[in-house]
Design a protein around this motif. Sequence first.
Motif, mmCIF file in Angstrom:
data_model
loop_
_atom_site.group_PDB
_atom_site.id
_atom_site.type_symbol
_atom_site.label_atom_id
_atom_site.label_comp_id
_atom_site.label_asym_id
_atom_site.label_seq_id
_atom_site.Cartn_x
_atom_site.Cartn_y
_atom_site.Cartn_z
ATOM 1 N N ALA A 390 0.823 -1.212 0.000
ATOM 2 C CA ALA A 390 0.000 0.000 0.000
ATOM 3 C C ALA A 390 0.858 1.263 0.000
ATOM 4 C CB ALA A 390 -0.931 -0.009 1.210
ATOM 5 N N SER A 391 2.041 1.201 0.605
ATOM 6 C CA SER A 391 2.910 2.388 0.689
ATOM 7 C C SER A 391 3.301 2.912 -0.685
ATOM 8 C CB SER A 391 4.172 2.063 1.494
ATOM 9 O OG SER A 391 5.106 1.310 0.728
ATOM 10 N N THR A 392 3.295 2.020 -1.693
ATOM 11 C CA THR A 392 3.708 2.454 -3.038
ATOM 12 C C THR A 392 2.694 3.397 -3.664
ATOM 13 O OG1 THR A 392 2.668 0.594 -4.224
ATOM 14 C CG2 THR A 392 4.901 0.247 -3.364
ATOM 15 N N ARG A 393 1.494 3.500 -3.071
ATOM 16 C CA ARG A 393 0.482 4.427 -3.581
ATOM 17 C C ARG A 393 0.154 5.522 -2.562
ATOM 18 N NH1 ARG A 393 -3.006 2.911 -7.705
ATOM 19 N NH2 ARG A 393 -3.930 4.961 -7.267
ATOM 20 N N CYS A 394 1.045 5.705 -1.586
ATOM 21 C CA CYS A 394 0.860 6.785 -0.609
ATOM 22 C C CYS A 394 1.530 8.071 -1.094
ATOM 23 C CB CYS A 394 1.441 6.379 0.752
ATOM 24 S SG CYS A 394 0.458 5.151 1.637
ATOM 25 N N GLU A 395 1.014 9.194 -0.643
ATOM 26 C CA GLU A 395 1.606 10.495 -0.960
ATOM 27 C C GLU A 395 2.806 10.789 -0.062
ATOM 28 O OE1 GLU A 395 0.070 13.172 -3.310
ATOM 29 O OE2 GLU A 395 -0.136 11.106 -4.024
ATOM 30 N N GLU A 396 2.783 10.267 1.162
ATOM 31 C CA GLU A 396 3.826 10.538 2.137
ATOM 32 C C GLU A 396 4.361 9.222 2.708
ATOM 33 O OE1 GLU A 396 2.673 13.436 5.109
ATOM 34 O OE2 GLU A 396 1.087 14.179 3.792
ATOM 35 N N PRO A 397 5.552 9.260 3.343
ATOM 36 C CA PRO A 397 6.119 8.043 3.919
ATOM 37 C C PRO A 397 5.227 7.466 5.021
ATOM 38 C CG PRO A 397 7.743 9.825 3.873
ATOM 39 C CD PRO A 397 6.437 10.439 3.549
ATOM 40 N N ILE A 398 5.396 6.170 5.270
ATOM 41 C CA ILE A 398 4.735 5.528 6.400
ATOM 42 C C ILE A 398 5.786 4.806 7.245
ATOM 43 C CG2 ILE A 398 2.633 5.209 5.044
ATOM 44 C CD1 ILE A 398 3.239 2.175 5.054
ATOM 45 N N VAL A 399 5.456 4.573 8.490
ATOM 46 C CA VAL A 399 6.299 3.773 9.374
ATOM 47 C C VAL A 399 5.505 2.537 9.773
ATOM 48 C CG1 VAL A 399 7.447 3.658 11.618
ATOM 49 C CG2 VAL A 399 7.591 5.756 10.261
ATOM 50 N N ILE A 400 6.076 1.362 9.535
ATOM 51 C CA ILE A 400 5.444 0.105 9.924
ATOM 52 C C ILE A 400 6.108 -0.404 11.200
ATOM 53 C CG2 ILE A 400 4.883 -2.260 9.270
ATOM 54 C CD1 ILE A 400 5.066 -1.439 6.362
ATOM 55 N N LYS A 401 5.327 -0.531 12.248
ATOM 56 C CA LYS A 401 5.841 -1.039 13.509
ATOM 57 C C LYS A 401 5.806 -2.573 13.502
ATOM 58 C CE LYS A 401 4.933 0.957 17.392
ATOM 59 N NZ LYS A 401 6.283 1.527 17.624
ATOM 60 N N ASP A 402 6.838 -3.174 14.113
ATOM 61 C CA ASP A 402 6.928 -4.634 14.263
ATOM 62 C C ASP A 402 6.879 -5.337 12.901
ATOM 63 O OD1 ASP A 402 6.998 -4.253 16.992
ATOM 64 O OD2 ASP A 402 4.889 -4.746 17.314
ATOM 65 N N TYR A 403 7.780 -4.934 12.023
ATOM 66 C CA TYR A 403 7.760 -5.493 10.670
ATOM 67 C C TYR A 403 8.430 -6.858 10.580
ATOM 68 C CZ TYR A 403 12.734 -4.550 10.026
ATOM 69 O OH TYR A 403 14.104 -4.572 10.144
ATOM 70 N N GLU A 404 9.216 -7.244 11.595
ATOM 71 C CA GLU A 404 9.998 -8.488 11.496
ATOM 72 C C GLU A 404 9.139 -9.745 11.443
ATOM 73 O OE1 GLU A 404 10.291 -6.292 14.084
ATOM 74 O OE2 GLU A 404 12.334 -6.283 14.870
ATOM 75 N N CYS A 405 7.843 -9.602 11.707
ATOM 76 C CA CYS A 405 6.953 -10.759 11.673
ATOM 77 C C CYS A 405 6.899 -11.406 10.293
ATOM 78 C CB CYS A 405 5.553 -10.368 12.118
ATOM 79 S SG CYS A 405 4.859 -8.966 11.204
ATOM 80 N N ILE A 406 7.409 -10.741 9.260
ATOM 81 C CA ILE A 406 7.449 -11.342 7.922
ATOM 82 C C ILE A 406 8.262 -12.629 7.911
ATOM 83 C CG2 ILE A 406 7.111 -9.172 6.672
ATOM 84 C CD1 ILE A 406 10.267 -9.391 6.160
ATOM 85 N N ALA A 407 9.137 -12.824 8.917
ATOM 86 C CA ALA A 407 9.957 -14.040 8.976
ATOM 87 C C ALA A 407 9.098 -15.292 9.049
ATOM 88 C CB ALA A 407 10.901 -13.983 10.175
ATOM 89 N N LYS A 408 7.848 -15.132 9.453
ATOM 90 C CA LYS A 408 6.966 -16.290 9.576
ATOM 91 C C LYS A 408 6.774 -16.994 8.241
ATOM 92 C CE LYS A 408 2.603 -17.714 11.627
ATOM 93 N NZ LYS A 408 2.228 -18.704 10.611
ATOM 94 N N SER A 409 6.679 -16.229 7.160
ATOM 95 C CA SER A 409 6.396 -16.854 5.866
ATOM 96 C C SER A 409 7.311 -16.413 4.737
ATOM 97 C CB SER A 409 4.946 -16.559 5.463
ATOM 98 O OG SER A 409 4.758 -15.176 5.254
ATOM 99 N N TYR A 410 7.844 -15.178 4.798
ATOM 100 C CA TYR A 410 8.597 -14.627 3.664
ATOM 101 C C TYR A 410 9.743 -13.793 4.217
ATOM 102 C CZ TYR A 410 8.908 -12.607 -1.137
ATOM 103 O OH TYR A 410 9.310 -12.231 -2.404
#
Length: 431
Positions: A390-410
């Motif tokens: 979704a960030s690729t279609r945002c006008e401004e930057p975003i901050v994603i908290k606790d992103y390391e959970c991606i280790a579960k699958s990818y």
Amino acid sequence: MADLKIYPSKLKGEVKIPPSKSMAHRAIICAALSDGLCIIENIDYSDDIIATIDAMNSLGAKIVKHKDYIEVIGAYGSDEKPQETRIIDCNESGSTLRFLVPISLLFKGSSKFIGRGNLGKRPLTTYYNIFERQGIEYSYEEGNLNLVINGELNPGTFEVEGNVSSQFITGLLFTLPLLKEDSKIIITTEMESKGYIDLTLRAMNDFGVEIINNNYREFIIKGNQKYNARNYRVEGDYSQAAFFLCADSLGNDVLCKDLDLNSLQGDKEVIDILERMNVVFNANDIGVKGTTNGELASTVIDGSQCPDIIPVLTSVAALTKGTTEIINAGRLRIKECDRLAAVTSELNKLGAKIIEKEDGLVVTGVEKLQGGVEVWSHKDHRIAMTLAIASTRCEEPIVIKDYECIAKSYPNFFEDFKALGGNVHEWNVGK
């Protein structure tokens, strides 16, 4: 826990889609129940796959990990014997838990299942009912995964609901052919997630085990079968490809490689859904590429057969003209988090217009997302990756908290995201 700041940017290039987690679980289990040496190629060591590898080792298989393949000596061809009392750590993998519970009853001794996150909240009543009927000893803790079982599974007729989780049916399908006598599974409700059952039956057939499927209403299982040792390559994962296929549909320029166009994966439905939303796909031996044919169009998305791809499809719906309705998606509430609540909360922070319903979502499309806020993954890998797309279609930057959970699958998602031009920076480390 680390947070990630993502500046809006267009993704462009090729990405090799990681191997199917669903098929990897199944191939590892079939190989680990075989009578000899198997080589399983194209393995990605996500947390869930490591949990299944460790679990099958605890049951007497001997699995050696290499860079992108594993060597497996099956439990029925190994000198290793399961310990009389064994601990099976499922981490946060619902597949590992529900597949392994009946499989563990093939081996003498007791098994203690433990895990983390919301795994203890995943319902296991289907198995508890079987334990009661067959006199299998068990104990558990409400709300936490601390399940101890001791006994042997007997062949017979098993009545199972088809609208709770196909994982229970898969666990029984893996197990019952190895019992000495014949069995039958009767499905007492409408079957959801049929695609996952198809994957199970294909993997078992590849390893020499045959099941008769009577239109998903009953499964006839001959006893005294065996899994034959063989080599196997895991196909690419449509549930992970969905993130980049959706990114491509949102105006990025991404070619997805290593996808089997004849796959039985239920999450291949992402292509059919995006086609209904006005995306035209060009698929060949090189990869799969989508082109938006004018404006994205709203549709109705049935989440019953493909729940894992609903979060990222919601991000597409949020930027689609008109109103998209997501229906029959109540099971998303009992995943790693309540995904219906999470995707509504976090995408709305970015400027989406989503209304949460009991078993679905109503998404009214907007022209663009604003961003400029902090969002939370809810410690759920699919929510984190959805927010990144979704960030690729945002006008401004975003901050994603606790992103390391991606280790579960990818685990390599953000490396692939950056390789495609994603502008990603670790932002800060919290508690």
